[in-house]
Design a protein around this motif. Sequence first.
Motif, PDB file in Angstrom:
ATOM      1  N   VAL A  19       0.869  -1.175   0.000  1.00 38.93           N
ATOM      2  CA  VAL A  19       0.000   0.000   0.000  1.00 38.93           C
ATOM      3  C   VAL A  19       0.904   1.223   0.000  1.00 38.93           C
ATOM      4  N   ILE A  20       0.787   2.041  -1.056  1.00 36.53           N
ATOM      5  CA  ILE A  20       1.632   3.219  -1.231  1.00 36.53           C
ATOM      6  C   ILE A  20       0.746   4.460  -1.224  1.00 36.53           C
ATOM      7  N   GLU A  21       1.179   5.511  -0.522  1.00 34.41           N
ATOM      8  CA  GLU A  21       0.417   6.756  -0.532  1.00 34.41           C
ATOM      9  C   GLU A  21       0.466   7.352  -1.929  1.00 34.41           C
ATOM     10  N   LEU A  22      -0.702   7.581  -2.521  1.00 35.39           N
ATOM     11  CA  LEU A  22      -0.785   8.098  -3.880  1.00 35.39           C
ATOM     12  C   LEU A  22      -0.863   9.613  -3.894  1.00 35.39           C
ATOM     13  N   GLY A  23      -1.704  10.199  -3.070  1.00 33.07           N
ATOM     14  CA  GLY A  23      -1.862  11.645  -3.053  1.00 33.07           C
ATOM     15  C   GLY A  23      -3.177  12.046  -2.424  1.00 33.07           C
ATOM     16  N   LYS A  24      -3.707  13.192  -2.875  1.00 34.05           N
ATOM     17  CA  LYS A  24      -4.937  13.739  -2.305  1.00 34.05           C
ATOM     18  C   LYS A  24      -5.938  14.011  -3.424  1.00 34.05           C
ATOM     19  N   VAL A  25      -7.200  13.718  -3.151  1.00 31.12           N
ATOM     20  CA  VAL A  25      -8.266  13.948  -4.138  1.00 31.12           C
ATOM     21  C   VAL A  25      -8.476  15.445  -4.297  1.00 31.12           C
ATOM     22  N   GLU A  26      -8.432  15.909  -5.559  1.00 32.38           N
ATOM     23  CA  GLU A  26      -8.646  17.326  -5.863  1.00 32.38           C
ATOM     24  C   GLU A  26     -10.127  17.626  -6.073  1.00 32.38           C
ATOM     25  N   ARG A  27     -10.742  16.926  -7.044  1.00 29.33           N
ATOM     26  CA  ARG A  27     -12.151  17.184  -7.358  1.00 29.33           C
ATOM     27  C   ARG A  27     -12.712  16.097  -8.258  1.00 29.33           C
ATOM     28  N   THR A  28     -14.009  16.188  -8.504  1.00 31.61           N
ATOM     29  CA  THR A  28     -14.689  15.286  -9.416  1.00 31.61           C
ATOM     30  C   THR A  28     -14.777  15.964 -10.781  1.00 31.61           C
ATOM     31  N   VAL A  29     -14.411  15.221 -11.839  1.00 30.71           N
ATOM     32  CA  VAL A  29     -14.412  15.776 -13.201  1.00 30.71           C
ATOM     33  C   VAL A  29     -15.026  14.769 -14.164  1.00 30.71           C
ATOM     34  N   LEU A  30     -15.351  15.200 -15.363  1.00 31.36           N
ATOM     35  CA  LEU A  30     -15.803  14.333 -16.449  1.00 31.36           C
ATOM     36  C   LEU A  30     -16.864  13.310 -16.043  1.00 31.36           C
ATOM     37  N   ARG A  31     -18.004  13.789 -15.588  1.00 37.49           N
ATOM     38  CA  ARG A  31     -19.111  12.896 -15.218  1.00 37.49           C
ATOM     39  C   ARG A  31     -18.706  11.852 -14.193  1.00 37.49           C
ATOM     40  N   ASN A  32     -18.346  12.273 -13.037  1.00 38.43           N
ATOM     41  CA  ASN A  32     -18.051  11.483 -11.838  1.00 38.43           C
ATOM     42  C   ASN A  32     -16.680  10.809 -11.787  1.00 38.43           C
ATOM     43  N   LYS A  33     -15.733  11.177 -12.665  1.00 38.07           N
ATOM     44  CA  LYS A  33     -14.363  10.679 -12.523  1.00 38.07           C
ATOM     45  C   LYS A  33     -13.681  11.491 -11.429  1.00 38.07           C
ATOM     46  N   VAL A  34     -12.672  10.904 -10.779  1.00 39.50           N
ATOM     47  CA  VAL A  34     -11.979  11.568  -9.674  1.00 39.50           C
ATOM     48  C   VAL A  34     -10.594  11.981 -10.129  1.00 39.50           C
ATOM     49  N   LEU A  35     -10.227  13.240  -9.853  1.00 40.16           N
ATOM     50  CA  LEU A  35      -8.906  13.748 -10.180  1.00 40.16           C
ATOM     51  C   LEU A  35      -8.084  13.797  -8.894  1.00 40.16           C
ATOM     52  N   ILE A  36      -6.958  13.086  -8.889  1.00 40.98           N
ATOM     53  CA  ILE A  36      -6.110  12.979  -7.696  1.00 40.98           C
ATOM     54  C   ILE A  36      -4.777  13.642  -7.985  1.00 40.98           C
TER      55      ILE A  36
END
Length: 108
Positions: A19-36
């Motif tokens: 388990v590796i820390e990936l980052g932080k969720v920025e916002r939801t984009v493109l019809r419910n996709k998540v931008l991290i």
Amino acid sequence: MEILILTNPSGGIVTRVRVIELGKVERTVLRNKVLIRARNDLDFEKNDPTGLIVLNEKGERVAKVLDVIGNIESPYVLAMPLVESQVSGKVYLEVIEKPQRARRSRRK
């Protein structure tokens, strides 16, 4: 980084999961996709995360990585949610390590 070892109830296959820390969720984009916003010290050229599972802070599977976008200094990960609830906060990447095969000795 945390290493989990999962075993089959029948005692068969042993799976190692990092388990590796990936980052932080920025916002939801493109019809419910998540931008991290991903950490910039991860090497995405060597270890492509496409298709891997994203975990939240509780260890629940919340998304699946679709693509890595942006440049090396500030990479972003586009992920598809696997849950109905809003994905937020710090997220982690679940990396399943392939079991090592036993090597055969050479015949003489």
